[in-house]
Design an enzyme around this catalytic site. Structure first.
Site, PDB file in Angstrom:
ATOM      1  CE  LYS A  88      59.285  49.455  54.233  1.00 30.49           C
ATOM      2  NZ  LYS A  88      59.205  50.293  53.043  1.00 30.49           N
TER       3      LYS A  88
ATOM      4  N   GLY B  29      62.165  47.138  73.204  1.00 26.21           N
ATOM      5  CA  GLY B  29      62.441  48.556  73.060  1.00 26.21           C
ATOM      6  C   GLY B  29      61.334  49.267  72.327  1.00 26.21           C
ATOM      7  NE  ARG B  30      63.592  49.776  67.140  1.00 27.74           N
ATOM      8  CZ  ARG B  30      64.053  49.295  65.980  1.00 27.74           C
ATOM      9  NH1 ARG B  30      63.906  50.005  64.870  1.00 27.74           N
ATOM     10  NH2 ARG B  30      64.655  48.129  65.922  1.00 27.74           N
TER      11      ARG B  30
ATOM     12  CB  CYS C  77      62.176  56.234  68.222  1.00 24.90           C
ATOM     13  SG  CYS C  77      62.512  54.983  66.953  1.00 24.90           S
TER      14      CYS C  77
ATOM     15  CD  GLN D 283      71.196  52.960  79.726  1.00 26.30           C
ATOM     16  OE1 GLN D 283      70.957  53.927  78.987  1.00 26.30           O
ATOM     17  NE2 GLN D 283      71.239  51.723  79.263  1.00 26.30           N
TER      18      GLN D 283
ATOM     19  CB  CYS E  87      57.749  48.308  66.435  1.00 29.23           C
ATOM     20  SG  CYS E  87      59.316  49.040  65.913  1.00 29.23           S
TER      21      CYS E  87
ATOM     22  CE1 TYR F 171      75.867  57.023  73.408  1.00 28.03           C
ATOM     23  CE2 TYR F 171      75.453  54.700  72.990  1.00 28.03           C
ATOM     24  CZ  TYR F 171      75.065  56.028  72.895  1.00 28.03           C
ATOM     25  OH  TYR F 171      73.885  56.357  72.277  1.00 28.03           O
TER      26      TYR F 171
ATOM     27  CD  GLU G  58      40.532  51.786  49.416  1.00 30.07           C
ATOM     28  OE1 GLU G  58      40.931  51.532  48.257  1.00 30.07           O
ATOM     29  OE2 GLU G  58      40.857  52.824  50.030  1.00 30.07           O
TER      30      GLU G  58
END
Length: 663
Positions: free
Chosen positions: A450, A340-341, A371, A109, A364, A181, A432
């Site tokens: 979340k 991606g992530r 990142c 890229q 993720c 961009y 625990e």
């Protein structure tokens, strides 16, 4: 392989290039991964090879600039394909040979950089298509680019493609008529006020991008693939103001109609594929979706539109790691699914999916902490995968001497400690005191946006089971029991507790954890003391349920201000708070909490707010009593996670990983 996911593993084509499956790695910026010659350093090479090893069909590298001189980008920063071609070819060739060994294809890229979207201080020369203020600091002015500079960039793109081909890349991707961009700034009228051949009509505004692909095709041949990173819609209400999902607003940037027209012009010029998303730097959360996007695969509607309008492959990212969503999108919204992530969190995602081992996929969190949130501090990595970006120097190695390791506390730091210790061959016991693992991730993951936090807990539970870690729930060890144990190493990971307001006038406030866990009834009028992340996220969750929410913050800004957390998260969270009509009072102190009201003082003036429920979200304090009681043992004792220092999930995991990989 699960048969319903088989379509993801069928071959894909970009032009005449055959890709072994329909899965690609999305481009993510490799800032800080360049050597002194602007070539790919060894860490970056290993990073991409690791993803090839994990089974991805196509890797699209993060941005590599074609010119560092026009904007004045200093080394070591972003790699540059043209600055020292010999060094670039030398380093990239050995990387690509390794990647090709796994049957993976790779595109380079190439970028024209950021123009008015650059972060102040990152470049020496502030340029843009037209004179205008910087996206992040409007007082910083960008001058209009000269035609000679545009021509130089165009030549450098062509030169860069030729170098990429020589280095063994299978194609190139042009960055970008996307995200605001520099090339995108030329393409969008709100940024481009030029009156020459690069401004005015849509064809003129796209001339920079179309000249690039025409030049590459002439120099490298028609069969050399060239894809384009392309945002169909800008999703912005105005400069520096994004439009939320589902919000009604008039598009200030590129609307869908113009996006379709632009796509047709770009494909006609020679682009072989469109790598599609939405957004600009002015609506940055669209390009880098935080966890607050509750819809997975949020770019699918944009891909579906383009699939009907152009005859080249559509590559589509946007939280597509749910394979049911990915399979549904194939053919309808895209031809290649992009991750991606998720590939930062788990580079082996494709192979685990192929082998029907989805429970083993590390999720993720959508947090951006490891990142993009830390680009100013160092090369990108991952909050849940500390080895990301340093695979060859920071992996887990077998221990020379196997030890008995006792871990006390089953929060994220304790779970990561147990995982790493077991992988290294130690015998591990994790104790625990509650009935489940997860610690503060349990209340923290209660809001629907979340839920990835709970997914991480589930992943740890499965990992510890696979690794035969002795997990003992509902158990609390005394100091004496620990002192008399025959363990070689002891790790305390006893976490933190919410700070309780003990002043007599504030005692009626309930802590956010009790609200999140449903342990208290919440009325319709809610006042939250504390405008940090917990307070704001709890408030948003309640506002989404129809509550009237007011945030009280003693500092001048909530969330620590724009620099207190990853900016795309900050931007979306604050926009959502406005959208849900949450009231925010800064520079404000709580004077007294009563049964049905709260007295506050702002700028010396007292006022009363109606409140059915008052919630305290003023932070957490370390629960380190156990560590202090056993720290003098004649054996290694480590204190990790919140019990050492209250921080976020990333540092709990990273610190645990660092300590235990060296035990």
């Amino acid at each position: 392989m699960n048969k319903k996911y088989a379509p993801l593993f069928e071959p894909a084509y970009i032009g005449k290039l055959k890709i072994k499956n329909k899965m690609a790695m999305a481009p993510m910026g490799p800032i800080g991964y360049a050597d002194p010659h602007y070539a790919y350093n060894q860490r970056l090479q290993d990073y991409y090879v690791e993803r090839a090893k994990g089974g991805i069909g196509l890797i699209i590298t993060g941005v590599t600039t074609v010119n560092v001189d026009v904007e004045g980008i200093e080394a070591p920063g972003m790699p540059c394909v043209t600055k020292c071609p010999k060094a670039f070819v030398h380093n990239a060739s050995q990387m690509n040979e390794r990647i090709h060994a796994y049957g993976t294809k790779i595109f380079l890229q190439m970028t024209a950089n950021a123009g008015r979207s650059t972060m102040p201080g990152m470049v020496k020369n502030m340029i843009a298509p037209s004179a205008q203020g910087n996206r992040f600091d409007p007082s910083v002015q960008h001058r209009e680019m000269k035609k000679e500079e545009i021509a130089q960039y165009t030549k450098d793109f062509v030169k860069g493609a030729m170098i990429a081909k020589r280095a063994g890349f299978d194609g190139v991707e042009i960055h970008a008529v996307h995200e605001g961009y520099l090339l995108d700034q030329f393409a969008i009228a709100i940024y481009n006020h030029r009156e020459d051949e690069y401004g005015g009509s849509l064809e003129n505004r796209l001339r920079f991008a179309t000249d690039i692909v025409k030049g590459i095709k002439k120099a490298c041949g028609q069969d050399f693939p060239v894809s384009l990173r392309f945002s169909l819609k800008s999703c912005m209400k105005a400069l520096r103001q994004g439009g939320l999902p589902g919000e009604e607003y008039e598009e200030a940037g590129r609307d869908i109609e113009e996006g379709v027209a632009a796509a047709k012009i770009l494909v006609a010029a020679g682009y072989d594929a469109l790598n599609v998303d939405a957004g600009t730097y002015d609506s940055w959360y669209w390009n880098h979706p935080p966890m607050y996007f509750e819809e997975e695969g949020m770019y699918r509607p944009f891909g579906e539109i383009l699939k009907k309008e152009v005859n080249v492959p559509i590559i589509l990212a946007g939280r597509m790691e749910n394979p049911d969503i990915a399979v549904e999108a194939l053919g309808k919204s895209c031809d290649i699914v992009e991750y991606g992530r998720q590939l930062l969190a788990d580079p082996d995602y494709p192979e685990k999916l192929r082998m029907d081992r989805l429970k083993e996929v590390r999720p993720c969190l959508g947090c951006h902490e490891g990142c993009l949130g830390r680009i100013s501090k160092g090369p990108i990595s991952c909050a849940v995968n500390p080895a990301c970006g340093r695979e060859s120097i920071y992996g887990i190695t077998p221990a020379m001497k196997k030890k008995q390791v006792l871990i006390i506390g089953g929060g994220v730091a304790g779970c990561e400690s147990a995982r790493v210790a077991a992988l290294r061959g130690h015998k591990v016991t994790l104790v625990e005191k509650s009935d489940r693992l997860g610690g503060n991730l349990i209340p923290g993951g209660m809001p629907s946006f979340k839920h990835y936090d709970h997914d991480l807990v589930t992943w740890y539970e499965h990992q510890l089971k696979l690794l035969n870690v002795d997990v003992q729930l509902n158990k609390e060890l005394s100091v004496e029991q620990i002192r008399n144990s025959d363990n070689d190493v002891i790790i305390t990971a006893t976490g933190s507790k919410p700070i309780v307001l003990r002043q007599e006038k504030l005692k009626k406030a309930v802590v956010a954890d009790d609200v999140l866990m449903g342990r208290v009834h919440v009325g319709d009028q809610v006042v939250i003391i504390g405008g940090g992340l917990v307070g704001c996220e709890t408030g948003l969750w309640l506002a989404q349920k129809g509550k009237q929410v007011t945030i009280i913050e003693m500092q001048k800004e909530i969330l620590g201000g724009p620099h207190g957390m990853p900016f795309m998260n900050y931007s979306m969270l604050t926009d959502l708070m406005k959208y849900h009509h949450m009231q925010v009072l800064t520079n404000t102190m709580v004077e007294e909490v009563k049964d049905d009201s709260v007295t506050v003082v702002q700028n010396g003036i007292a006022s009363t707010l109606s409140a059915d429920t008052v919630i305290s979200a003023v932070g957490y304090k370390s629960e380190n009593t156990l560590y202090e009681a056993i720290r003098d043992l004649n054996k290694p004792v480590y204190n990790i996670g919140d019990s050492n220092q209250v921080h976020n999930i990333m540092y709990a995991i990273w610190n645990a990983y660092e300590i235990v990989r060296n035990i």
